[in-house]
Design a protein around this motif. Structure first.
Motif, PDB file in Angstrom:
ATOM      1  N   VAL A 301       0.820  -1.216   0.000  1.00  0.00           N
ATOM      2  CA  VAL A 301       0.000   0.000   0.000  1.00  0.00           C
ATOM      3  C   VAL A 301       0.854   1.267   0.000  1.00  0.00           C
ATOM      4  CG1 VAL A 301      -1.987  -1.081   1.098  1.00  0.00           C
ATOM      5  CG2 VAL A 301      -0.191  -0.067   2.528  1.00  0.00           C
ATOM      6  N   SER A 314      -7.638   1.990   2.615  1.00  0.00           N
ATOM      7  CA  SER A 314      -8.593   0.887   2.517  1.00  0.00           C
ATOM      8  C   SER A 314      -9.978   1.362   2.125  1.00  0.00           C
ATOM      9  CB  SER A 314      -8.667   0.138   3.854  1.00  0.00           C
ATOM     10  OG  SER A 314      -9.137   0.998   4.894  1.00  0.00           O
ATOM     11  N   CYS A 315     -10.279   2.640   2.391  1.00  0.00           N
ATOM     12  CA  CYS A 315     -11.578   3.210   2.046  1.00  0.00           C
ATOM     13  C   CYS A 315     -11.560   3.877   0.681  1.00  0.00           C
ATOM     14  CB  CYS A 315     -12.008   4.207   3.117  1.00  0.00           C
ATOM     15  SG  CYS A 315     -10.782   5.492   3.482  1.00  0.00           S
ATOM     16  N   LYS A 363      -1.568   1.075   9.622  1.00  0.00           N
ATOM     17  CA  LYS A 363      -2.950   0.651   9.875  1.00  0.00           C
ATOM     18  C   LYS A 363      -3.666   1.659  10.764  1.00  0.00           C
ATOM     19  CE  LYS A 363      -2.954  -3.460   7.800  1.00  0.00           C
ATOM     20  NZ  LYS A 363      -3.849  -3.789   6.660  1.00  0.00           N
ATOM     21  N   ASP A 366      -4.405   4.622   8.491  1.00  0.00           N
ATOM     22  CA  ASP A 366      -5.510   4.265   7.608  1.00  0.00           C
ATOM     23  C   ASP A 366      -6.838   4.345   8.344  1.00  0.00           C
ATOM     24  OD1 ASP A 366      -6.296   2.705   4.901  1.00  0.00           O
ATOM     25  OD2 ASP A 366      -7.371   1.778   6.580  1.00  0.00           O
ATOM     26  N   SER A 367      -6.893   3.786   9.555  1.00  0.00           N
ATOM     27  CA  SER A 367      -8.131   3.814  10.328  1.00  0.00           C
ATOM     28  C   SER A 367      -8.551   5.242  10.656  1.00  0.00           C
ATOM     29  CB  SER A 367      -7.951   3.013  11.617  1.00  0.00           C
ATOM     30  OG  SER A 367      -9.112   3.068  12.416  1.00  0.00           O
ATOM     31  N   CYS A 370      -9.678   6.976   7.323  1.00  0.00           N
ATOM     32  CA  CYS A 370     -10.923   6.419   6.801  1.00  0.00           C
ATOM     33  C   CYS A 370     -12.088   6.621   7.764  1.00  0.00           C
ATOM     34  CB  CYS A 370     -10.738   4.933   6.502  1.00  0.00           C
ATOM     35  SG  CYS A 370      -9.693   4.616   5.048  1.00  0.00           S
TER      36      CYS A 370
END
Length: 375
Positions: A301, A314-315, A363, A366-367, A370
């Protein structure tokens, strides 16, 4: 680094059970709090997230900022941003390119004759772009630089030490992360401006953006300004850890334009958002900065531009920023999106031994991104 790690662990005097404490999740961010807790369980004594959009920001923390006094990590706590410094360095080079003072595809030898030479290196065949993109072939493995009488290191000497191992590949044929690339970029800045690179970064970026908690250190100055985040180096084995305070353990001129700067989560999100919004370089140079190559050995990624990492979310969509790790005991990362979302993560630990695996910091980023609505 391995020798220092051994000394650090040997110097740790106690084994302690981790007792996590965490903030109450900000509204609608319980998922990110869970990811942050998972990250902190395999990271330092504490970890924190500062995230949001153009309308405002929110903060989460897990663990503690200080092993001797339980307290949360705050968004204005100053810490060493390590390799996030590379983005500042790259921005200055691209500003100089905007001004016609340097060409990205010109050989580095045009501006720094004889600096990148010997041991298989040929500066006439390595471009400025390849220096900024880690496609130069310069090895990350480096010899030990010789300190000046005052204990500091010159850019020329750190570059010399960085070139003691032969090239990993022919310029432009692969990718490999190397601090030496950005030490060369720092010398390039000094050659083109006639000023110390830190002064140039301060004048061109820190002051115009009002980053009052961001600083490029002078030689020998290892302190952080209060409030600051202590840094710890050590190891973690299951629920137990060994830490030693390493906040001022590193002579920062050894990392210079590759990793010496200090900042805060708040200031770093301001910087990355300003870059994403086109406030620091021209649209043409921002496009050059965002032209990426795969980061071999890193998660799929992530992709590398010119001193800038692209993180595929991821979104959907992408965020732009950088990660940083330093033996001062700080690991961090900051990213921003074109629609105004931003997220910074920091932990006050640099692990040299761990058997916990753990959630990677990207991660957490990303969280947070998103889980934040676009502005």
């Amino acid at each position: 680094m391995a020798r220092l790690a051994t000394v650090v662990i040997a110097a740790a005097v106690a084994m302690t059970t981790v007792v996590p404490t965490e903030a109450q999740p900000a509204a609608d961010h319980a998922d990110t709090q869970a990811v942050l807790n998972s990250y902190q369980a395999g990271a330092g004594p504490g970890a924190a997230v500062h995230a949001g959009n153009r309308a405002g920001s929110w903060d989460l923390y897990s663990g503690t900022a200080d092993t001797g006094a339980k307290r949360p990590i705050g968004p204005d706590d100053q810490f060493r941003i390590a390799s996030q410094t590379k983005t500042f360095t790259a921005v200055v080079v691209l500003q100089l390119a905007d001004e016609g003072k340097v060409e990205l595809d010109a050989p580095i030898d045009r501006y720094l004759p004889g600096v990148v030479a010997g041991n298989g290196y040929d500066g006439t065949k390595i471009s400025v772009r390849q220096i900024l993109q880690h496609t130069s072939g310069i090895s990350e493995k480096a010899g030990k630089p010789k300190a000046d009488p005052d204990g500091t290191y010159s850019l020329r000497e750190t570059i010399r030490a960085g070139l003691t191992n032969p090239p990993l590949f022919a310029p432009g044929t692969s990718w490999s992360y190397s601090n030496t690339n950005f030490l060369v970029a720092g010398m390039l800045i000094e050659q083109l401006t006639g000023m110390p690179a830190g002064d140039v970064i301060t004048a061109r970026i820190i002051k115009p953006l009002g980053l009052t908690r961001t600083a490029y250190p002078r030689g020998g100055d290892r302190k952080l300004e209060a409030p600051y985040l202590p840094g710890y180096v050590g190891g973690r084995v299951g629920p137990f850890f060994l830490w030693t305070n390493a906040t001022t353990a590193v002579e920062l001129t050894a990392f210079a334009t590759a990793g010496a700067m200090a900042s805060t989560e708040q200031d770093m999100t301001t910087f990355d958002q300003a870059l994403a919004d086109g406030k620091l370089v021209s649209p043409a140079m921002l496009a050059q900065m965002r032209t990426t190559v795969p980061m071999i050995g890193f998660p799929a990624v992530m992709h590398y531009g010119l001193g800038l990492i692209r993180l595929d979310l991821s979104c959907g969509g992408q965020a732009w920023g950088h990660l940083g790790d330093l033996l001062t005991g700080h690991s961090s990362g900051t990213f921003a999106t074109d629609d105004g979302r931003h997220a910074a993560v920091v932990t006050n630990g640099y692990l040299v031994v761990s058997n916990t695996g753990g959630t990677p910091r990207e991660k957490v980023i990303d969280s947070a991104l998103c889980g934040t609505s676009a502005s």
